[in-house]
Design a protein around this motif. Structure first.
Motif, mmCIF file in Angstrom:
data_model
loop_
_atom_site.group_PDB
_atom_site.id
_atom_site.type_symbol
_atom_site.label_atom_id
_atom_site.label_comp_id
_atom_site.label_asym_id
_atom_site.label_seq_id
_atom_site.Cartn_x
_atom_site.Cartn_y
_atom_site.Cartn_z
ATOM 1 N N ASP A 1 -36.044 -24.521 -2.322
ATOM 2 C CA ASP A 1 -36.066 -23.754 -3.564
ATOM 3 C C ASP A 1 -36.225 -24.685 -4.759
ATOM 4 O OD1 ASP A 1 -33.552 -24.882 -3.811
ATOM 5 O OD2 ASP A 1 -32.451 -23.007 -3.561
ATOM 6 N N LEU A 2 -36.384 -24.091 -5.929
ATOM 7 C CA LEU A 2 -36.650 -24.840 -7.151
ATOM 8 C C LEU A 2 -35.431 -24.830 -8.058
ATOM 9 C CD1 LEU A 2 -40.200 -23.377 -7.809
ATOM 10 C CD2 LEU A 2 -39.676 -25.624 -6.846
ATOM 11 N N VAL A 3 -35.075 -25.986 -8.582
ATOM 12 C CA VAL A 3 -33.910 -26.120 -9.443
ATOM 13 C C VAL A 3 -34.286 -26.949 -10.667
ATOM 14 C CG1 VAL A 3 -32.262 -25.917 -7.535
ATOM 15 C CG2 VAL A 3 -33.114 -28.183 -8.178
ATOM 16 N N GLY A 4 -33.353 -27.073 -11.601
ATOM 17 C CA GLY A 4 -33.585 -27.906 -12.771
ATOM 18 C C GLY A 4 -33.906 -27.099 -14.016
ATOM 19 N N LYS A 5 -34.175 -27.806 -15.100
ATOM 20 C CA LYS A 5 -34.323 -27.187 -16.423
ATOM 21 C C LYS A 5 -35.450 -26.172 -16.473
ATOM 22 C CE LYS A 5 -30.935 -29.364 -18.361
ATOM 23 N NZ LYS A 5 -29.702 -28.613 -18.722
ATOM 24 N N ALA A 6 -36.569 -26.464 -15.840
ATOM 25 C CA ALA A 6 -37.703 -25.536 -15.892
ATOM 26 C C ALA A 6 -37.349 -24.208 -15.224
ATOM 27 C CB ALA A 6 -38.932 -26.156 -15.226
ATOM 28 N N ASN B 1 -36.683 -18.374 -7.480
ATOM 29 C CA ASN B 1 -36.829 -19.830 -7.389
ATOM 30 C C ASN B 1 -36.986 -20.260 -5.937
ATOM 31 O OD1 ASN B 1 -34.086 -19.295 -6.628
ATOM 32 N ND2 ASN B 1 -33.644 -21.471 -6.936
ATOM 33 N N GLY B 2 -36.953 -19.302 -5.005
ATOM 34 C CA GLY B 2 -37.035 -19.608 -3.578
ATOM 35 C C GLY B 2 -38.483 -19.620 -3.107
ATOM 36 N N LEU B 3 -38.941 -20.748 -2.615
ATOM 37 C CA LEU B 3 -40.326 -20.842 -2.159
ATOM 38 C C LEU B 3 -40.558 -19.975 -0.924
ATOM 39 C CD1 LEU B 3 -40.868 -24.683 -2.696
ATOM 40 C CD2 LEU B 3 -41.565 -22.788 -4.178
ATOM 41 N N ASP B 4 -39.605 -19.963 0.005
ATOM 42 C CA ASP B 4 -39.729 -19.100 1.183
ATOM 43 C C ASP B 4 -39.645 -17.626 0.782
ATOM 44 O OD1 ASP B 4 -39.942 -21.311 2.858
ATOM 45 O OD2 ASP B 4 -37.788 -21.398 3.226
ATOM 46 N N THR B 5 -38.765 -17.323 -0.172
ATOM 47 C CA THR B 5 -38.649 -15.950 -0.666
ATOM 48 C C THR B 5 -39.974 -15.491 -1.259
ATOM 49 O OG1 THR B 5 -36.304 -16.304 -1.187
ATOM 50 C CG2 THR B 5 -37.383 -14.425 -2.236
ATOM 51 N N GLY C 1 -39.753 -25.878 -11.783
ATOM 52 C CA GLY C 1 -38.583 -26.650 -11.375
ATOM 53 C C GLY C 1 -38.894 -27.709 -10.341
ATOM 54 N N THR C 2 -37.843 -28.377 -9.907
ATOM 55 C CA THR C 2 -37.925 -29.443 -8.915
ATOM 56 C C THR C 2 -37.523 -28.900 -7.561
ATOM 57 O OG1 THR C 2 -37.344 -31.071 -10.616
ATOM 58 C CG2 THR C 2 -37.083 -31.745 -8.304
ATOM 59 N N ALA C 3 -38.333 -29.154 -6.549
ATOM 60 C CA ALA C 3 -38.053 -28.633 -5.203
ATOM 61 C C ALA C 3 -36.845 -29.337 -4.598
ATOM 62 C CB ALA C 3 -39.263 -28.819 -4.308
ATOM 63 N N GLN D 1 -34.854 -22.320 -17.482
ATOM 64 C CA GLN D 1 -35.495 -21.736 -18.669
ATOM 65 C C GLN D 1 -36.273 -20.471 -18.311
ATOM 66 O OE1 GLN D 1 -37.786 -24.942 -20.316
ATOM 67 N NE2 GLN D 1 -35.976 -26.071 -21.020
ATOM 68 N N THR D 2 -36.963 -20.483 -17.186
ATOM 69 C CA THR D 2 -37.689 -19.284 -16.747
ATOM 70 C C THR D 2 -36.732 -18.122 -16.561
ATOM 71 O OG1 THR D 2 -39.373 -20.615 -15.618
ATOM 72 C CG2 THR D 2 -39.194 -18.299 -14.969
ATOM 73 N N LEU D 3 -35.631 -18.359 -15.871
ATOM 74 C CA LEU D 3 -34.672 -17.291 -15.598
ATOM 75 C C LEU D 3 -34.049 -16.754 -16.880
ATOM 76 C CD1 LEU D 3 -32.942 -18.836 -12.457
ATOM 77 C CD2 LEU D 3 -34.503 -16.886 -12.489
ATOM 78 N N ARG D 4 -33.787 -17.621 -17.845
ATOM 79 C CA ARG D 4 -33.162 -17.180 -19.091
ATOM 80 C C ARG D 4 -34.121 -16.356 -19.969
ATOM 81 N NH1 ARG D 4 -30.319 -22.470 -19.123
ATOM 82 N NH2 ARG D 4 -28.112 -22.035 -18.761
ATOM 83 N N SER D 5 -35.401 -16.404 -19.653
ATOM 84 C CA SER D 5 -36.371 -15.622 -20.421
ATOM 85 C C SER D 5 -36.484 -14.177 -19.934
ATOM 86 C CB SER D 5 -37.750 -16.298 -20.367
ATOM 87 O OG SER D 5 -38.316 -16.191 -19.064
#
Length: 277
Positions: free
Chosen positions: A154-159, A125-129, A146-148, A162-166
């Motif tokens: 980095d990106l957070v939030g429901k999107a 979820n890390g844009l720099d990463t 997610g939301t920046a 959900q990606t990580l849980r998949s």
């Protein structure tokens, strides 16, 4: 003056503002032990980053948090982070694996060491990463939605969640803002802490990377218990009693050796605060 010294001063100012709400600019030079010109340059940087507001010889914080933007954190304890990143990356064996990497400056050094690997799929979820990993065009990189979050890029939030849980991860590597025997691993941001929690929850092996300035700190949101993690990589400036406790609790705590001239800096002690006048 180095960027490292400037960022340490900015961290101290933010810490004071978090406790007091407002500071007189004229008090800062003697408190910090620098010139008025240096203070003015520091405040200009803070204002540019959206950290403070200035009016009539006083400053106030734009938010009640001591969290520094990642652009300022990059210059803090660089040698410790570089060595932590190198060691943590060596714990990920050379075979086909799926790895979760968080955002943050220390995880960034892990990413640098993994960027040439051809056997990895990295979800982050890390844009720099992600930018670091795609530079060599060898790692298969998946970026969550997610939301920046501007402070950490980095990106957070429901999107993102959900990606990580998949995914099911072989390893997850995340940073932390605080490590405490009682409070566990904590972050400034509740939304960022939730992302880290999910990454670790979905991983067979969780690794925390944190320079020793994070040990003993407690922040707003807990994302993991000490006993729930497999490994933490920190540096040789870590408090010996705390390291002993962490190891006794079952956390494999690995120390990288930092030379005396590495310029390691600690944040201001919580009890140090300007007196009202």
């Amino acid at each position: 003056m180095s960027d490292r010294a400037r960022d340490t001063r900015i961290s101290m100012i933010l810490s004071w503002l978090t406790r007091r709400g407002e500071l007189q600019v004229r008090l800062l030079a003697p408190l910090l032990g620098v010139s008025g010109a240096t203070v003015r340059r520091d405040l200009a940087v803070m204002e540019e980053k959206g950290l403070i507001r200035r009016s009539y010889g006083r400053i106030t914080a734009t938010r009640r948090s001591t969290e520094l933007p990642v652009s300022l954190r990059l210059s803090q304890n660089i040698e410790a982070k570089r060595r932590i990143g190198a060691l943590a990356s060596s714990l990920i064996p050379p075979r086909t694996l799926t790895v979760a990497l968080g955002g943050g400056s220390t995880v960034g050094f892990v990413a640098r060491n993994l960027a040439a690997r051809r056997d990895l799929t990295v979800v982050t979820n890390g844009l720099d990463t992600a930018t670091c990993l795609t530079a060599r065009q060898t790692v298969n990189v998946v970026v969550t939605g997610g939301t920046a979050r501007p402070l950490s890029n980095d990106l957070v939030g429901k999107a993102a969640e959900q990606t990580l849980r998949s995914y099911q991860f072989d390893f997850a590597v995340v940073g932390t803002d605080g490590v405490s025997p009682k409070a566990g691993f904590t972050q400034h941001s509740p939304s960022g802490a939730e992302i880290d929690r999910i990454m670790l929850e979905q991983a067979e092996c969780g690794i925390i990377v944190a320079d020793s300035s994070k040990l003993g700190k407690v922040h707003k949101t807990k994302f993991a218990d000490i006993a729930s993690l497999h490994t933490m990589v920190t540096d040789s400036h870590a408090n010996a009693d705390m390291v002993a406790f962490l190891r006794k609790s079952g956390l494999n705590t690995i120390l990288v050796v930092i030379p005396p001239d590495a310029g390691f800096t600690q944040r201001a002690k919580p009890g140090v605060s300007p007196k009202p006048r």
